[in-house]
Design a protein around this motif. Structure first.
Motif, PDB file in Angstrom:
ATOM      1  N   ARG A  48       0.781  -1.047   0.033  1.00  0.00           N
ATOM      2  CA  ARG A  48      -0.120   0.093  -0.073  1.00  0.00           C
ATOM      3  C   ARG A  48       0.860   1.291   0.043  1.00  0.00           C
ATOM      4  O   ARG A  48       1.661   1.531   0.988  1.00  0.00           O
ATOM      5  CB  ARG A  48      -1.003   0.069   1.093  1.00  0.00           C
ATOM      6  CG  ARG A  48      -1.998  -1.051   1.188  1.00  0.00           C
ATOM      7  CD  ARG A  48      -2.982  -0.675   0.056  1.00  0.00           C
ATOM      8  NE  ARG A  48      -4.029  -1.896   0.236  1.00  0.00           N
ATOM      9  CZ  ARG A  48      -4.054  -2.956  -0.551  1.00  0.00           C
ATOM     10  NH1 ARG A  48      -3.061  -3.513  -1.257  1.00  0.00           N
ATOM     11  NH2 ARG A  48      -5.105  -3.709  -0.421  1.00  0.00           N
TER      12      ARG A  48
ATOM     13  N   HIS B 238      -5.837  -7.816   0.020  1.00  0.00           N
ATOM     14  CA  HIS B 238      -5.602  -8.357   1.380  1.00  0.00           C
ATOM     15  C   HIS B 238      -6.966  -8.242   2.275  1.00  0.00           C
ATOM     16  O   HIS B 238      -7.675  -7.371   1.743  1.00  0.00           O
ATOM     17  CB  HIS B 238      -4.436  -7.850   1.980  1.00  0.00           C
ATOM     18  CG  HIS B 238      -4.209  -6.314   2.399  1.00  0.00           C
ATOM     19  ND1 HIS B 238      -3.336  -5.644   2.613  1.00  0.00           N
ATOM     20  CD2 HIS B 238      -5.358  -5.497   2.241  1.00  0.00           C
ATOM     21  CE1 HIS B 238      -3.519  -4.632   2.922  1.00  0.00           C
ATOM     22  NE2 HIS B 238      -4.932  -4.307   2.596  1.00  0.00           N
TER      23      HIS B 238
ATOM     24  N   HIS C  37      -7.896  -7.424   6.886  1.00  0.00           N
ATOM     25  CA  HIS C  37      -7.723  -7.203   8.057  1.00  0.00           C
ATOM     26  C   HIS C  37      -8.882  -6.987   9.068  1.00  0.00           C
ATOM     27  O   HIS C  37      -9.939  -6.275   8.369  1.00  0.00           O
ATOM     28  CB  HIS C  37      -6.408  -6.082   8.046  1.00  0.00           C
ATOM     29  CG  HIS C  37      -6.588  -4.862   7.086  1.00  0.00           C
ATOM     30  ND1 HIS C  37      -7.703  -4.105   7.266  1.00  0.00           N
ATOM     31  CD2 HIS C  37      -6.056  -4.618   6.149  1.00  0.00           C
ATOM     32  CE1 HIS C  37      -7.692  -3.213   6.384  1.00  0.00           C
ATOM     33  NE2 HIS C  37      -6.578  -3.487   5.536  1.00  0.00           N
TER      34      HIS C  37
ATOM     35  N   ARG D  41     -12.664   4.928   2.281  1.00  0.00           N
ATOM     36  CA  ARG D  41     -11.940   5.485   1.475  1.00  0.00           C
ATOM     37  C   ARG D  41     -12.775   6.731   0.946  1.00  0.00           C
ATOM     38  O   ARG D  41     -13.814   6.713   0.532  1.00  0.00           O
ATOM     39  CB  ARG D  41     -11.383   4.679   0.386  1.00  0.00           C
ATOM     40  CG  ARG D  41     -11.493   3.183   0.201  1.00  0.00           C
ATOM     41  CD  ARG D  41     -10.134   2.954   0.633  1.00  0.00           C
ATOM     42  NE  ARG D  41     -10.087   1.331   1.047  1.00  0.00           N
ATOM     43  CZ  ARG D  41      -9.101   0.844   2.254  1.00  0.00           C
ATOM     44  NH1 ARG D  41      -8.279   1.676   2.371  1.00  0.00           N
ATOM     45  NH2 ARG D  41      -9.323  -0.382   2.572  1.00  0.00           N
TER      46      ARG D  41
ATOM     47  N   HIS E 125      -9.913  -6.790  -0.243  1.00  0.00           N
ATOM     48  CA  HIS E 125      -9.952  -5.442  -0.946  1.00  0.00           C
ATOM     49  C   HIS E 125      -8.492  -5.226  -1.671  1.00  0.00           C
ATOM     50  O   HIS E 125      -7.647  -5.720  -1.201  1.00  0.00           O
ATOM     51  CB  HIS E 125     -10.270  -4.183  -0.083  1.00  0.00           C
ATOM     52  CG  HIS E 125      -9.448  -3.985   1.014  1.00  0.00           C
ATOM     53  ND1 HIS E 125      -9.400  -4.978   2.270  1.00  0.00           N
ATOM     54  CD2 HIS E 125      -8.180  -3.369   1.263  1.00  0.00           C
ATOM     55  CE1 HIS E 125      -8.438  -4.407   3.263  1.00  0.00           C
ATOM     56  NE2 HIS E 125      -7.669  -3.514   2.517  1.00  0.00           N
TER      57      HIS E 125
END
Ligand SMILES: [Fe+2]
Length: 347
Positions: A70, A105, A107, A113, A146
């Motif tokens: 990222r 990934h 989490h 966003r 995502h």
């Protein structure tokens, strides 16, 4: 740990022994543990978009999105040790260049966003592409896969907001990579908008998770709703015209931890002072203005990002017609039952 002037000096000879036992005399420090009202954590601060964008684009020349996983500039509150914009929220500016993919990934931290710059691209969330246009709000609830792709010709840049500090506080940080760049797409683009955001919901589908089934709140719709609500109405003294992004299942917030808002302050509007127990991150979508937050005076224009720590007194002023997006930890505080707002402040 102890105050300079002990409240119970007669007990002082025992304090070393108490400390050796890994205990504390609460009678000396009660105000630090419970207290009458919050102390703001962190400091007000602004991150001007143009300068941040330059650094981000420079990073784009040197590090690929795949290498970085990222490519994010984390906005760190200057008065806090950890990489959060507030005690409870993480914020960052993320860049994906044309043709790049930020790999898939997931989490335990939940994210939103808010798109600041786009010529085409999307965020794929749990089998669905959410198209990214300037001003669109897209959520990535906890543990949803995502990945992000820039399908345009210019930089794709957005503001990330995550509940990372809250998740880490609880010691509940989990994450994993999918092992392939992009997840399989299972539904049409923006399917969550057409399925859940019309004022109706699918008869045969259930949504039990504690977040909104709507993954994307396109700016065109949000802005239209905001200005329709503002038409002919009287602005709230503190907030002008303000709408809450909501979960259609229960009218609650979009995520269990993070609340998001869109507000309009007409040119010349000066808000009354208020404070609340939440920390709030603001970004100007349209217009320019000033914010008095605690002792700090902040001037902001389009795409500039600024933070108001918890319980800091806020006043907003619109120099030109303003549309402000903001997100805060209000959702978590309200769920836990201790959120408060104070609008009875004298100017
Ligand atoms: Fe992520």
């Amino acid at each position: 740990m102890y105050p300079k002037t002990l409240k119970h000096p007669a007990m002082a000879p025992s304090y070393e022994k108490i400390a050796q036992m890994s205990a504390l005399p609460l009678w000396e420090i009660l105000g630090d543990v419970v207290g009458d009202e919050p102390v703001p954590m962190g400091t007000p601060h602004i991150w001007p978009y143009a300068a941040m964008r330059d650094v981000l684009l420079d990073a784009g020349q040197r590090i690929s999105a795949a290498e970085a996983e990222r490519r994010v500039l984390a906005l760190k509150n200057p008065a806090l040790e950890r990489p959060g914009i507030s005690q409870t929220l993480f914020a960052g500016l993320q860049l994906v260049l044309p043709g790049e993919v930020a790999p898939s990934h997931r989490h335990s931290a939940g994210a939103l966003r808010f798109v600041l710059e786009s010529t085409g691209g999307y965020s794929a969330v749990e089998g669905e592409r959410c198209v990214m246009r300037r001003g669109d709000l897209i959520t990535t609830p906890s543990w949803t896969w995502h990945d992000h792709e820039n399908t345009g010709t210019g930089p794709l840049i957005w503001l990330d907001g995550l509940d990372v500090p809250m998740v880490n506080f609880f010691g509940a940080r989990f994450g994993e990579e999918l092992g392939q760049e992009q997840q399989p797409i299972l539904r049409p683009d923006d399917a969550s908008v057409s399925r859940w955001a019309s004022g109706m919901r699918p008869h045969d589908q259930h949504h039990e998770q504690p977040w909104s089934p709507i993954l994307s709140y396109p700016y065109e719709r949000s802005r239209a709703a905001l200005f329709a609500a503002a038409a002919g109405a009287t602005p709230n003294p503190q907030h002008g015209f303000k709408m809450t992004y909501s979960n259609p299942m229960d009218g609650g917030h979009i995520l269990p931890t993070i609340a998001a808002f869109l507000q309009h302050l007409p040119a010349g509007f000066e808000s009354a002072a208020w404070r609340s127990s939440e920390a709030t991150v603001f970004v100007a979508v349209e217009g320019e203005g000033t914010a008095q937050i605690g002792d700090s005076q902040i001037s902001f224009g389009e795409s500039d990002i600024f933070v108001a720590p918890n319980w800091s007194v806020i006043r907003l002023q619109a120099r030109r017609d303003l549309v402000l997006f903001s997100f805060s930890d209000r959702a978590a505080q309200q769920r836990l039952g201790f959120w408060r707002e104070d609008t009875a402040l004298s100017d």
